[in-house]
Scaffold this motif. Structure first.
Motif, PDB file in Angstrom:
ATOM      1  N   UNK A 248       0.818  -1.217   0.000  1.00  0.00           N
ATOM      2  CA  UNK A 248       0.000   0.000   0.000  1.00  0.00           C
ATOM      3  C   UNK A 248       0.852   1.267   0.000  1.00  0.00           C
ATOM      4  N   UNK A 249       1.946   1.236  -0.746  1.00  0.00           N
ATOM      5  CA  UNK A 249       2.881   2.362  -0.792  1.00  0.00           C
ATOM      6  C   UNK A 249       2.542   3.315  -1.935  1.00  0.00           C
ATOM      7  N   UNK A 250       2.718   4.601  -1.675  1.00  0.00           N
ATOM      8  CA  UNK A 250       2.614   5.597  -2.725  1.00  0.00           C
ATOM      9  C   UNK A 250       3.994   5.771  -3.348  1.00  0.00           C
ATOM     10  N   UNK A 251       4.039   6.132  -4.629  1.00  0.00           N
ATOM     11  CA  UNK A 251       5.330   6.278  -5.298  1.00  0.00           C
ATOM     12  C   UNK A 251       5.189   7.138  -6.541  1.00  0.00           C
ATOM     13  N   UNK A 252       6.306   7.639  -7.017  1.00  0.00           N
ATOM     14  CA  UNK A 252       6.324   8.432  -8.239  1.00  0.00           C
ATOM     15  C   UNK A 252       6.616   7.526  -9.426  1.00  0.00           C
ATOM     16  N   UNK A 253       5.892   7.737 -10.504  1.00  0.00           N
ATOM     17  CA  UNK A 253       6.063   6.935 -11.716  1.00  0.00           C
ATOM     18  C   UNK A 253       6.606   7.813 -12.833  1.00  0.00           C
ATOM     19  N   UNK A 254       7.674   7.325 -13.456  1.00  0.00           N
ATOM     20  CA  UNK A 254       8.259   8.002 -14.614  1.00  0.00           C
ATOM     21  C   UNK A 254       8.180   7.034 -15.791  1.00  0.00           C
ATOM     22  N   UNK A 255       7.149   7.184 -16.630  1.00  0.00           N
ATOM     23  CA  UNK A 255       6.894   6.215 -17.704  1.00  0.00           C
ATOM     24  C   UNK A 255       8.018   6.172 -18.736  1.00  0.00           C
ATOM     25  N   UNK A 256       8.449   4.961 -19.057  1.00  0.00           N
ATOM     26  CA  UNK A 256       9.555   4.763 -20.001  1.00  0.00           C
ATOM     27  C   UNK A 256       9.165   3.760 -21.091  1.00  0.00           C
TER      28      UNK A 256
END
Length: 259
Positions: free
Chosen positions: A58-66
């Motif tokens: 249940x962690x929040x995180x930043x996504x950098x689409x590649x």
């Protein structure tokens, strides 16, 4: 409308191939002080493994689409890690930069799980992810390639924010578009914490007014969404926009940031 519904069915079938992984999670996550940064793309079965565990924790995180063909964040991965391989996790809390999905999973359980050890169910994924690949094919290979007409656009000043969970077919559709447009975003996991959370927002197993687990993460999420929890939910601080419903979100993203 019909096309969108077909995408929903495909996304649902894709989620079913994983046997329910990416649906439930702890109501009391151990959130890192600094945001985890995940460089990945929606269509990768190896990235999917990591996202499933992030939902479980249940962690929040930043996504950098590649996505393949992407030009916005792929060079950053090469610069930071020395090679183009995905998923790629940057954890500034521990100073780790990790590539292999299994290594990332062990890292997540070690630092953000309750016991510090990886459960057997997640400790030995097959090297060839047959079911996950099948799910990707069923889902129409979405979120694997960049939208070539959007590569030159500048990313939003502030990160978009998306609430959802890995196995949600509606959330999957939105993430696929975010990947194709190479739009970075904060992903807020809204994992189902107990049986009363199961089911769609308007058709839960427990009828009546929705009441989240006291002290759980969903209780905090409810304060963001209002009187009920429904995913996906997108907030774009750059334009002051807040949206439910995957179809509306997709239309907004393509109009605001597409070609």
């Amino acid at each position: 409308m019909l096309t969108h519904q077909i995408k929903v069915v495909q996304a649902l079938a894709s989620a079913l191939t994983e046997g329910g992984r990416g649906t439930t999670g702890t109501p009391f996550p151990k959130q890192p002080k600094q945001a985890l940064k995940l460089y990945e793309y929606e269509g990768s079965p190896f990235c999917r493994r990591v996202r499933e565990v992030l939902t479980l924790l249940n962690l929040d995180y930043e996504v950098y689409p590649c996505p393949r063909g992407g030009k916005r964040f792929r060079p950053i991965v090469k610069e930071l890690g020395g090679k183009l391989q995905f998923p790629f996790l940057v954890d500034e809390n521990t100073g780790d930069r990790l590539y292999e999905s299994q290594d990332i999973i062990h890292h997540l359980f070690k630092h953000y799980g309750k016991t510090g050890t990886t459960p057997k169910k997640y400790a030995h994924y097959p090297k060839i992810p047959v079911l996950a690949v099948a799910g990707t094919v069923i889902n129409g290979l979405r979120g694997g390639m960049a939208n070539s007409g959007n590569q030159a656009r500048t990313a939003p000043t502030q990160l978009l924010e998306l609430w959802g969970f890995e196995a949600s077919p509606y959330t999957r559709i939105v993430r696929g578009v975010l990947t194709e447009l190479e739009l970075p975003f904060i992903f807020h996991n809204v994992a189902k914490e107990r049986w009363q959370d199961q089911g769609l927002a308007k058709l839960r197993l427990k009828p009546g007014k929705y009441v989240p687990l006291q002290g759980g993460k969903r209780e905090q999420v409810l304060k963001v969404m209002g009187d009920n929890i429904q995913v996906p939910y997108l907030v774009d601080a750059n334009t002051g926009t807040s949206l439910f419903e995957s179809e509306d979100i997709v239309k907004y993203l393509k109009k605001q940031y597409g070609e």
